[in-house]
Design an enzyme around this catalytic site. Structure first.
Site, PDB file in Angstrom:
ATOM      1  N   LYS A 127       0.953  -1.265  -0.223  1.00 16.70           N
ATOM      2  CA  LYS A 127       0.030  -0.015  -0.028  1.00 16.70           C
ATOM      3  C   LYS A 127       1.012   1.346  -0.334  1.00 16.70           C
ATOM      4  O   LYS A 127       0.437   2.451  -0.444  1.00 16.70           O
ATOM      5  CB  LYS A 127      -0.861   0.070   1.125  1.00 16.70           C
ATOM      6  CG  LYS A 127      -2.002  -0.962   1.429  1.00 16.70           C
ATOM      7  CD  LYS A 127      -2.687  -0.996   2.687  1.00 16.70           C
ATOM      8  CE  LYS A 127      -3.487  -2.258   2.763  1.00 16.70           C
ATOM      9  NZ  LYS A 127      -4.218  -2.340   3.982  1.00 16.70           N
ATOM     10  N   GLY A 128       2.123   1.131   0.424  1.00 20.50           N
ATOM     11  CA  GLY A 128       3.138   2.258   0.955  1.00 20.50           C
ATOM     12  C   GLY A 128       3.176   3.115  -0.444  1.00 20.50           C
ATOM     13  O   GLY A 128       3.277   4.193  -0.190  1.00 20.50           O
ATOM     14  N   GLU A 131       8.097   1.673  -5.941  1.00 25.77           N
ATOM     15  CA  GLU A 131       8.308   1.028  -4.290  1.00 25.77           C
ATOM     16  C   GLU A 131       8.383   2.413  -3.583  1.00 25.77           C
ATOM     17  O   GLU A 131       8.923   3.468  -3.914  1.00 25.77           O
ATOM     18  CB  GLU A 131       9.282   0.159  -4.056  1.00 25.77           C
ATOM     19  CG  GLU A 131       9.474  -0.411  -2.861  1.00 25.77           C
ATOM     20  CD  GLU A 131       8.497  -1.229  -2.543  1.00 25.77           C
ATOM     21  OE1 GLU A 131       7.151  -0.670  -1.979  1.00 25.77           O
ATOM     22  OE2 GLU A 131       8.328  -2.543  -2.534  1.00 25.77           O
ATOM     23  N   ASP A 132       7.855   2.369  -2.237  1.00 27.38           N
ATOM     24  CA  ASP A 132       7.887   3.506  -1.563  1.00 27.38           C
ATOM     25  C   ASP A 132       9.201   3.617  -0.909  1.00 27.38           C
ATOM     26  O   ASP A 132       9.722   4.639  -0.764  1.00 27.38           O
ATOM     27  CB  ASP A 132       6.718   3.480  -0.529  1.00 27.38           C
ATOM     28  CG  ASP A 132       6.772   2.198   0.330  1.00 27.38           C
ATOM     29  OD1 ASP A 132       7.465   1.103  -0.056  1.00 27.38           O
ATOM     30  OD2 ASP A 132       5.867   2.075   1.521  1.00 27.38           O
ATOM     31  N   ASP A 137      14.864  -1.480   1.637  1.00 30.46           N
ATOM     32  CA  ASP A 137      15.732  -1.724   2.748  1.00 30.46           C
ATOM     33  C   ASP A 137      16.483  -2.684   2.462  1.00 30.46           C
ATOM     34  O   ASP A 137      17.616  -2.774   1.653  1.00 30.46           O
ATOM     35  CB  ASP A 137      15.291  -1.511   4.100  1.00 30.46           C
ATOM     36  CG  ASP A 137      14.070  -2.199   4.196  1.00 30.46           C
ATOM     37  OD1 ASP A 137      13.922  -3.519   3.844  1.00 30.46           O
ATOM     38  OD2 ASP A 137      13.012  -2.062   4.863  1.00 30.46           O
ATOM     39  N   LYS A 152      17.460   2.755   1.659  1.00 33.14           N
ATOM     40  CA  LYS A 152      18.068   2.791   2.585  1.00 33.14           C
ATOM     41  C   LYS A 152      19.395   1.925   2.270  1.00 33.14           C
ATOM     42  O   LYS A 152      19.322   0.640   2.663  1.00 33.14           O
ATOM     43  CB  LYS A 152      17.336   2.004   3.962  1.00 33.14           C
ATOM     44  CG  LYS A 152      16.406   2.984   4.642  1.00 33.14           C
ATOM     45  CD  LYS A 152      15.594   2.059   5.735  1.00 33.14           C
ATOM     46  CE  LYS A 152      14.595   2.938   6.411  1.00 33.14           C
ATOM     47  NZ  LYS A 152      13.980   2.212   7.634  1.00 33.14           N
ATOM     48  N   PHE A 186      13.088   4.900  11.156  1.00 33.53           N
ATOM     49  CA  PHE A 186      11.788   4.242  11.048  1.00 33.53           C
ATOM     50  C   PHE A 186      10.741   5.621  10.428  1.00 33.53           C
ATOM     51  O   PHE A 186      10.627   6.538  11.268  1.00 33.53           O
ATOM     52  CB  PHE A 186      11.155   3.712  12.398  1.00 33.53           C
ATOM     53  CG  PHE A 186       9.733   3.231  12.038  1.00 33.53           C
ATOM     54  CD1 PHE A 186       9.564   2.102  11.356  1.00 33.53           C
ATOM     55  CD2 PHE A 186       8.651   3.763  12.365  1.00 33.53           C
ATOM     56  CE1 PHE A 186       8.420   1.428  11.068  1.00 33.53           C
ATOM     57  CE2 PHE A 186       7.207   3.280  12.134  1.00 33.53           C
ATOM     58  CZ  PHE A 186       7.213   2.119  11.304  1.00 33.53           C
ATOM     59  N   ASP A 189       3.541   3.907   6.510  1.00 32.27           N
ATOM     60  CA  ASP A 189       2.512   3.941   7.946  1.00 32.27           C
ATOM     61  C   ASP A 189       2.986   3.367   8.944  1.00 32.27           C
ATOM     62  O   ASP A 189       4.163   2.709   8.833  1.00 32.27           O
ATOM     63  CB  ASP A 189       1.259   3.274   7.695  1.00 32.27           C
ATOM     64  CG  ASP A 189       1.465   1.680   7.603  1.00 32.27           C
ATOM     65  OD1 ASP A 189       0.768   0.813   8.238  1.00 32.27           O
ATOM     66  OD2 ASP A 189       2.163   1.102   6.763  1.00 32.27           O
ATOM     67  N   ARG A 224      -0.166   7.491   6.939  1.00 37.86           N
ATOM     68  CA  ARG A 224       0.146   7.282   5.637  1.00 37.86           C
ATOM     69  C   ARG A 224      -0.123   8.606   4.924  1.00 37.86           C
ATOM     70  O   ARG A 224       0.512   8.937   4.066  1.00 37.86           O
ATOM     71  CB  ARG A 224      -0.879   6.489   5.010  1.00 37.86           C
ATOM     72  CG  ARG A 224      -0.638   4.935   5.237  1.00 37.86           C
ATOM     73  CD  ARG A 224      -1.159   3.980   4.144  1.00 37.86           C
ATOM     74  NE  ARG A 224      -1.106   2.765   4.802  1.00 37.86           N
ATOM     75  CZ  ARG A 224      -0.200   1.907   4.387  1.00 37.86           C
ATOM     76  NH1 ARG A 224       0.723   2.216   3.640  1.00 37.86           N
ATOM     77  NH2 ARG A 224      -0.401   0.477   4.836  1.00 37.86           N
TER      78      ARG A 224
END
Length: 173
Positions: free
Chosen positions: A40-41, A96-97, A100, A128, A149, A156, A162
């Site tokens: 969802k990101g 992609e949001d 990592d 990241k 984070f 979220d 979000r």
């Protein structure tokens, strides 16, 4: 209520999304582009990016999860929602949001490559690099960030935050 410190402002995000859209428009000049939004990101990022790309853009959506015991990903990937259309012969950009470890996207890119797109590129808003355990090629990066984070702009914490128009660091929960 969590304490959230602004890491990347709404204005900085908007400027960088414009730049990324410009790069994509140039790289695929005169060609259609098929964006695959990873839910969802990345929904906010994908929507803004799609509006600013000068080429003809089509969209599809995937939802994937990595699962295991505890807080660290096991590296086992589950496709929760697959794309609706075939991608053979298309210029595909996975959006992609945040990236990592790279485990999930490595699996996903291998799976999509097998579907024979003309081109397969990866675009992320946040990267990241300090968390990377799998080497994956990232073609378009919005921002490299430290291992913190973050929430906002689609990302979220327990389904909250979000809709923040900026990227924030959660400093207190």
């Amino acid at each position: 209520m969590a304490k959230i410190d602004v890491m990347i402002t709404e204005e900085e995000i908007s400027k960088r999304v414009n730049e990324l859209a410009g790069m994509i428009s140039k790289d695929f000049s005169g060609q259609d582009v098929h964006l695959i939004c990873i839910l969802k990101g990345s929904i906010f990022f994908t929507a803004e990016l799609a509006k600013r790309i000068e080429n003809e853009v089509t969209l599809d959506f995937m939802s994937v999860s990595s699962y295991g015991d505890g807080t660290e990903s096991s590296g086992r990937i589950k496709i929760v929602k697959d794309i609706d259309e075939g991608i053979e012969g298309k210029n595909v950009i996975v959006v992609e949001d945040i990236i990592d470890s790279g485990r999930t996207l490595s699996f996903l890119l291998d799976m999509l490559k097998a579907r024979k797109p003309k081109e397969l590129k990866l675009c992320t808003l946040l990267n990241k690099p300090d968390r990377r355990v799998v080497d994956i090629p990232v073609d378009y990066i919005g921002f490299d960030i430290p291992d913190k984070f973050v929430v906002g702009y689609g990302m979220d914490y327990a389904q909250k935050y979000r809709a923040l128009p900026y990227i924030g660091v959660v400093s207190e929960l």
